[in-house]
Every structure is written in C-alpha cells, then in structure tokens.
Design a protein around this motif. Structure first.
Motif, PDB file in Angstrom:
ATOM      1  N   ARG A 163       0.819  -1.204   0.000  1.00 44.78           N
ATOM      2  CA  ARG A 163       0.000   0.000   0.000  1.00 44.78           C
ATOM      3  C   ARG A 163       0.857   1.261   0.000  1.00 44.78           C
ATOM      4  NH1 ARG A 163      -4.010  -1.532   4.853  1.00 44.78           N
ATOM      5  NH2 ARG A 163      -4.918   0.523   4.446  1.00 44.78           N
ATOM      6  N   ALA A 164       1.933   1.243   0.765  1.00 48.31           N
ATOM      7  CA  ALA A 164       2.829   2.404   0.784  1.00 48.31           C
ATOM      8  C   ALA A 164       3.462   2.630  -0.584  1.00 48.31           C
ATOM      9  CB  ALA A 164       3.914   2.203   1.844  1.00 48.31           C
ATOM     10  N   ALA A 165       3.896   1.550  -1.245  1.00 44.82           N
ATOM     11  CA  ALA A 165       4.522   1.672  -2.562  1.00 44.82           C
ATOM     12  C   ALA A 165       3.562   2.260  -3.583  1.00 44.82           C
ATOM     13  CB  ALA A 165       5.020   0.301  -3.032  1.00 44.82           C
ATOM     14  N   MET A 166       2.295   1.864  -3.539  1.00 44.02           N
ATOM     15  CA  MET A 166       1.318   2.436  -4.463  1.00 44.02           C
ATOM     16  C   MET A 166       1.112   3.922  -4.216  1.00 44.02           C
ATOM     17  SD  MET A 166      -1.789  -0.263  -4.922  1.00 44.02           S
ATOM     18  CE  MET A 166      -1.542  -1.911  -5.607  1.00 44.02           C
ATOM     19  N   ASN A 167       0.924   4.297  -2.963  1.00 46.05           N
ATOM     20  CA  ASN A 167       0.612   5.686  -2.649  1.00 46.05           C
ATOM     21  C   ASN A 167       1.746   6.632  -2.984  1.00 46.05           C
ATOM     22  OD1 ASN A 167      -2.107   6.299  -1.160  1.00 46.05           O
ATOM     23  ND2 ASN A 167      -1.485   4.257  -0.488  1.00 46.05           N
ATOM     24  N   GLU A 168       2.977   6.156  -2.944  1.00 43.56           N
ATOM     25  CA  GLU A 168       4.112   6.994  -3.308  1.00 43.56           C
ATOM     26  C   GLU A 168       4.048   7.436  -4.768  1.00 43.56           C
ATOM     27  OE1 GLU A 168       7.340   4.894  -0.290  1.00 43.56           O
ATOM     28  OE2 GLU A 168       7.615   4.784  -2.468  1.00 43.56           O
ATOM     29  N   ARG A 169       3.345   6.700  -5.596  1.00 45.15           N
ATOM     30  CA  ARG A 169       3.359   6.941  -7.027  1.00 45.15           C
ATOM     31  C   ARG A 169       2.085   7.624  -7.526  1.00 45.15           C
ATOM     32  NH1 ARG A 169       7.695   3.602  -8.406  1.00 45.15           N
ATOM     33  NH2 ARG A 169       7.514   4.347 -10.544  1.00 45.15           N
ATOM     34  N   ILE A 170       1.180   8.023  -6.627  1.00 45.89           N
ATOM     35  CA  ILE A 170      -0.110   8.561  -7.033  1.00 45.89           C
ATOM     36  C   ILE A 170      -0.204  10.029  -6.643  1.00 45.89           C
ATOM     37  CG2 ILE A 170      -2.615   8.280  -6.906  1.00 45.89           C
ATOM     38  CD1 ILE A 170      -2.152   5.435  -5.940  1.00 45.89           C
ATOM     39  N   ASP A 171      -0.657  10.856  -7.578  1.00 49.27           N
ATOM     40  CA  ASP A 171      -0.890  12.269  -7.320  1.00 49.27           C
ATOM     41  C   ASP A 171      -2.074  12.437  -6.378  1.00 49.27           C
ATOM     42  OD1 ASP A 171      -0.626  15.241  -8.107  1.00 49.27           O
ATOM     43  OD2 ASP A 171      -2.730  14.792  -8.544  1.00 49.27           O
ATOM     44  N   SER A 172      -1.999  13.423  -5.491  1.00 52.29           N
ATOM     45  CA  SER A 172      -3.020  13.618  -4.474  1.00 52.29           C
ATOM     46  C   SER A 172      -4.410  13.821  -5.069  1.00 52.29           C
ATOM     47  CB  SER A 172      -2.656  14.840  -3.614  1.00 52.29           C
ATOM     48  OG  SER A 172      -3.709  15.161  -2.737  1.00 52.29           O
ATOM     49  N   GLY A 173      -4.518  14.594  -6.154  1.00 54.25           N
ATOM     50  CA  GLY A 173      -5.826  14.912  -6.707  1.00 54.25           C
ATOM     51  C   GLY A 173      -6.569  13.731  -7.270  1.00 54.25           C
ATOM     52  N   HIS A 174      -5.855  12.635  -7.581  1.00 51.23           N
ATOM     53  CA  HIS A 174      -6.485  11.457  -8.165  1.00 51.23           C
ATOM     54  C   HIS A 174      -6.285  10.216  -7.302  1.00 51.23           C
ATOM     55  CE1 HIS A 174      -4.885  14.027 -11.591  1.00 51.23           C
ATOM     56  NE2 HIS A 174      -6.176  14.242 -11.600  1.00 51.23           N
ATOM     57  N   ARG A 175      -5.872  10.421  -6.062  1.00 55.68           N
ATOM     58  CA  ARG A 175      -5.479   9.277  -5.239  1.00 55.68           C
ATOM     59  C   ARG A 175      -6.635   8.306  -5.016  1.00 55.68           C
ATOM     60  NH1 ARG A 175      -1.041   9.129  -2.608  1.00 55.68           N
ATOM     61  NH2 ARG A 175      -0.921  11.385  -2.391  1.00 55.68           N
ATOM     62  N   ALA A 176      -7.799   8.818  -4.574  1.00 49.88           N
ATOM     63  CA  ALA A 176      -8.911   7.916  -4.287  1.00 49.88           C
ATOM     64  C   ALA A 176      -9.357   7.169  -5.533  1.00 49.88           C
ATOM     65  CB  ALA A 176     -10.086   8.694  -3.684  1.00 49.88           C
ATOM     66  N   THR A 177      -9.326   7.852  -6.694  1.00 50.19           N
ATOM     67  CA  THR A 177      -9.755   7.199  -7.930  1.00 50.19           C
ATOM     68  C   THR A 177      -8.787   6.099  -8.333  1.00 50.19           C
ATOM     69  OG1 THR A 177     -10.703   9.308  -8.631  1.00 50.19           O
ATOM     70  CG2 THR A 177     -10.509   7.602 -10.292  1.00 50.19           C
ATOM     71  N   VAL A 178      -7.486   6.372  -8.272  1.00 54.70           N
ATOM     72  CA  VAL A 178      -6.496   5.355  -8.657  1.00 54.70           C
ATOM     73  C   VAL A 178      -6.536   4.178  -7.686  1.00 54.70           C
ATOM     74  CG1 VAL A 178      -4.042   4.893  -9.009  1.00 54.70           C
ATOM     75  CG2 VAL A 178      -5.020   7.055  -9.787  1.00 54.70           C
ATOM     76  N   LEU A 179      -6.704   4.457  -6.405  1.00 54.81           N
ATOM     77  CA  LEU A 179      -6.832   3.364  -5.452  1.00 54.81           C
ATOM     78  C   LEU A 179      -8.083   2.538  -5.719  1.00 54.81           C
ATOM     79  CD1 LEU A 179      -5.714   5.101  -2.133  1.00 54.81           C
ATOM     80  CD2 LEU A 179      -4.411   3.508  -3.537  1.00 54.81           C
ATOM     81  N   SER A 180      -9.133   3.189  -6.203  1.00 53.30           N
ATOM     82  CA  SER A 180     -10.330   2.440  -6.575  1.00 53.30           C
ATOM     83  C   SER A 180     -10.093   1.592  -7.819  1.00 53.30           C
ATOM     84  CB  SER A 180     -11.503   3.400  -6.807  1.00 53.30           C
ATOM     85  OG  SER A 180     -11.917   3.996  -5.597  1.00 53.30           O
ATOM     86  N   VAL A 181      -9.235   2.068  -8.725  1.00 53.51           N
ATOM     87  CA  VAL A 181      -8.842   1.230  -9.865  1.00 53.51           C
ATOM     88  C   VAL A 181      -8.158  -0.037  -9.344  1.00 53.51           C
ATOM     89  CG1 VAL A 181      -7.333   1.072 -11.873  1.00 53.51           C
ATOM     90  CG2 VAL A 181      -8.669   3.140 -11.485  1.00 53.51           C
ATOM     91  N   ALA A 182      -7.279   0.130  -8.361  1.00 52.26           N
ATOM     92  CA  ALA A 182      -6.617  -1.042  -7.771  1.00 52.26           C
ATOM     93  C   ALA A 182      -7.647  -1.973  -7.134  1.00 52.26           C
ATOM     94  CB  ALA A 182      -5.591  -0.590  -6.737  1.00 52.26           C
TER      95      ALA A 182
END
Length: 478
Positions: A388-407
């Motif tokens: 989870r930490a590795a994913m969040n390091e690579r995601i921009d704040s403005g799209h974080r919830a959306t990209v995590l939902s893609v995961a």
C-alpha cells in the motif's frame, strides 16, 4: 545600568547578539510554532485513521462466521447463496471507479460517512426483517456502501500526513494494519459469541457500529486549516474544503461533469505515465487472488476438525491477526534501521507464506495443518503495508482515491474471476490437493514480483500534501 524608561516598545526586542539576530530568532520561533502545529495535525489525522479503520474492520468481521448460516436460516439455498456472493463481487467491482471519483470530487470525509451510513442500513435490514429478499437487498446495499470508503479513507490519511516520506507511509500503514487486525479479532470473536445466542444479533451490532463510525468520521476526518506564515506556500487547501464559488449553484451538474472528466483524464495519465504503478496494481491483485482461494475453503476444510464450534472457528481466524500485531511492530523497528526493510519484509513474508500453505495442504496432522494455515494468513497481512505504501508513493493527491479504486477494481475482478475458475476446477470445497499448492506457488511468485516493484523510485506528486481491502479486506461471505 539601564533605567526603567528604556523598557519602552521600541526596545522590547533588544538583544545582546549581533545585528539581525533578533529577526532570525523570531523567524525560527515562528517556524517552530508552525512545525509544532503541523506535527499536531498529523498526529490527530493518524489517530483518526486508526480509529475509523479499526471500527470499519470490527463491523465487517462481526459477520464473518455467521452470515451464510443466517442466510440459510432464512430459506436461501446453497445455489442462491453462491449467486448472492457473486453479485456482491459484481457490485463492488462496478461501483469502485464511480465512488472513487466521487471521493476525489466531493471530499473523502463525505464519501467515508456515506459508506458507513449505507452499511448501517444494509446490515440492520437482516436483523429487522425475516424476508430473504430484504436480506439480499441488505447484502447488496452493504457491498455498495463498502466501495465508498475503499480508497477514500486511505487517500485522506496519506494526503493529510505526507506522501513524500516513504518511511512515514510504511509506518502509517503498519500501524493501520495493527488497528485493522485489532478490529478484525474483536469483531470475529464478538460476532461468533453473539451468533451462539441468535444468528441475527451480529447484524444489528454491525449496523450500530457503522452508525457510530459515520458520526466519528465526520468529526475526525477534518482537512488542514488554512496555513499562513512560512508554510502558506507549502500546503494548498485540502480536497475536503474547496473554495466557494458564489452564484454557481445552478451550474452544479455541468461542473460535476467537467470535474469528472478532469479526474478521469488525470487518472488515465497517471496510469499511462507510470508502468511500475500498473504492474504494482496487477501484482497486488494476484496476491489477493491467491489469498482468496484458501480464504473461501478454510471453513469447509477445518469445520470437521473443530466440531463445527463457531467460537473455535472464530478463534482460529483471529490467531493469525493477533500474531501480526507484534510482527508489524518488529517491522516498524526494522524500517528505522534499514532502508531496504520494505523489500525484505515482503520477500520473507511471501516466501514463508507460500511454504506454509503447501504444508497446510499436504500435512496429515490436523493440528499442524491449522498452524500452517495460520502462518499463511499472517504472512499475507505482513505483505500489505509495504504494498500500500509503494502504491501511494506513485499517485498524485488529486487522483489518489480514484487510482486506489482502480486497484480495488482489479482486486475484485481478479479474485472474483479466479474463484469462479477455481470452483469449476475443484468439485469439492473441502479438497485442498490441487487448489492450495497452486495458490501457494502463485502467492510466492506474486510476492517476489511485488517486492521488486515496491522499492522502485516513485514519481513525485504534483501537489504537496500534508502527509484498504485497498480492495476487499477479507474474502468472506456477504
């Protein structure tokens, strides 16, 4: 010697140091006060994240032992139960992206609160109604509600505590996993105990817990106050507090469509521009799949060995999570000493977990098989904070919830599809001869792949932030 008249306002900042030292001292003091304010806010966010995460797991795990038994008691046959579980996976998968976008657009706090409200209604429906149709509707409503929090709670915590500090993220998610495990253990054992009195009791307790969590999330998930002074340029307004636009209320729908398009475009660009992030999402989904196969079968495999006792099954499910807590504490201390601790933990845990699952499948001694399965369950939990930490390091704040939902969508699709194929290949749910060794091999390979990706340098977020079950947190019955 100075007289009393020399203590006027013009001399209040007098100093015996060199010229300009008073200004430097004042600047340092302002910076220190600002830093203390930021640290205090980070601590509040961390505590709020841990409390809400623990309640989230406590509510869900109240039902892990009794839910299928309750549905059967209402007259639902085995085929209908499996169909309902498949529908849960479909609802979760289809809803992940829209609810993730809403979390980025309308605020993570509101999204998490909506999640708990929907689940409170859905869980309570099974307690207050004896209708199988109401029960099915409650299960599906709860599944929909879960997707509103999937990614949103995590995105809020990361944005508010800092995404640029890898060790901070590892610490945040390790502590979060401890809170989740505490909720899991308490929820599982409480639900099993209540189920011995009445199979519907865990449902109403879960509903009340979600109602409480909805109130707490609104109080605890606050954004950053508007900073001033030296830190004003470092901290943009939080997503939960967008600037007001007067006179535009009638244009909400067009603005919502425009913002939706912007978020989706940014999400596509994030994924297209970072192949490592895509690989991480796929590798993590494979981990969930290979955890899910034995996660479906374990109750059938071990039910006879424990005499069908709900409390014993609940205790067995809880042991691995209890073991994770001190082990996660050890990983936290390891991360302080070694920069490569994340990779070491994931490699060690995934390898040990794969070996343990093989042993659980082939060993003939029941007690030893149970111990091996518990070790496998523990190993999976130790992998997750680093992933989870590795994913969040690579995601921009403005799209974080959306990209995590893609995961989360990938987790649902991989796990749901994989379980369907496993069900076709394994005629008897109690048979581990084929499924568990294959799951062990896949788990080990996926863990090594994740470990190699988790230490790749991340892309710097375009905004500077103050600081699951992503995906389903447990392969469980509805």
């Amino acid at each position: 010697m100075t007289s009393g008249t020399s203590r006027g306002p013009e001399n209040e900042n007098a100093s015996t140091g060199p010229p300009g030292s008073a200004d430097k001292d004042l600047t340092s003091h302002v910076g220190l006060v600002s830093h203390i304010g930021v640290v205090s806010h980070v601590d509040r966010v961390r505590r709020g994240y841990l409390l809400v995460s623990g309640l989230d797991y406590f509510a869900d795990m109240l039902l892990t032992v009794t839910s299928v038994l309750l549905l059967q008691s209402l007259g639902m046959g085995s085929g209908a139960v499996f169909a309902l579980i498949a529908a849960v996976w479909i609802v979760e998968g289809v809803s992940e992206i829209p609810t993730g976008v809403l979390a980025d657009l309308l605020g993570r706090r509101a999204s998490v609160a909506i999640s708990f409200v929907l689940r409170a209604v859905g869980y309570s429906a099974l307690f207050f109604s004896g209708s199988v149709y109401v029960a099915a509707a409650g299960v599906l409503l709860s599944a929909l509600g879960g997707t509103f929090a999937s990614g949103a709670l995590e995105a809020w915590a990361v944005d508010e505590t800092g995404a640029k500090d890898p060790s901070g993220l590892d610490r945040l998610f390790a502590q979060g996993k401890i809170a989740e495990n505490a909720g899991l253990v308490l929820g599982t054992l409480t639900g099993a105990a209540l189920g011995t009195l009445d199979l519907a009791l865990p449902q109403i307790v879960a509903g009340l817990t979600c109602a409480l969590a909805a109130v707490l999330s609104l109080r605890l998930m606050t954004g950053r106050p508007a900073p001033d002074g030296l830190l004003a340029s470092d901290h943009p307004p939080a997503p939960d507090h967008p600037p007001a636009v007067p006179g535009r209320r009638g244009d909400f729908a067009p603005r919502l469509r425009e913002s939706f398009g912007e978020v989706m475009t940014g999400t596509r660009l994030t994924l297209r521009g970072d192949k490592v992030l895509i690989a991480l999402i796929v590798a993590a989904a494979l981990l969930w799949l290979f955890r899910g196969i034995p996660g479906v079968q374990w109750t059938v495999v071990y039910e006879g060995l424990v005499g069908g006792n709900l409390l014993v099954l609940g205790a067995m499910r809880s042991v691995g999570s209890l073991l994770e807590i001190p082990l996660l504490g050890w990983t936290l201390s390891l991360q302080k000493r070694r920069a490569s601790a994340r990779r070491t933990v994931i490699v060690t845990a995934s390898t040990a977990g794969a070996l343990a699952l093989v042993c659980a499948a082939v060993v003939k001694e029941p007690a030893l098989s149970i111990v091996c399965f518990v070790c496998f369950s523990t190993a999976f939990g130790l992998c997750m904070p680093g992933v989870r930490a590795a994913m969040n390091e690579r995601i921009d704040s403005g799209h974080r919830a959306t990209v995590l939902s893609v995961a989360s969508l990938f987790n649902s699709l991989f796990t749901g599809g994989g379980l369907i194929l496993t069900g076709l290949a394994v005629g008897d749910l109690g048979s581990t001869a084929l499924a568990w060794p294959l799951a062990a091999a896949g788990f080990g390979v996926a863990g090594l792949w994740v470990a190699s990706l988790a230490v790749r340098p991340g892309t710097a977020p375009t905004t500077t932030p103050t600081t699951g079950s992503t995906g389903p947190q447990e392969v469980r019955a509805p």
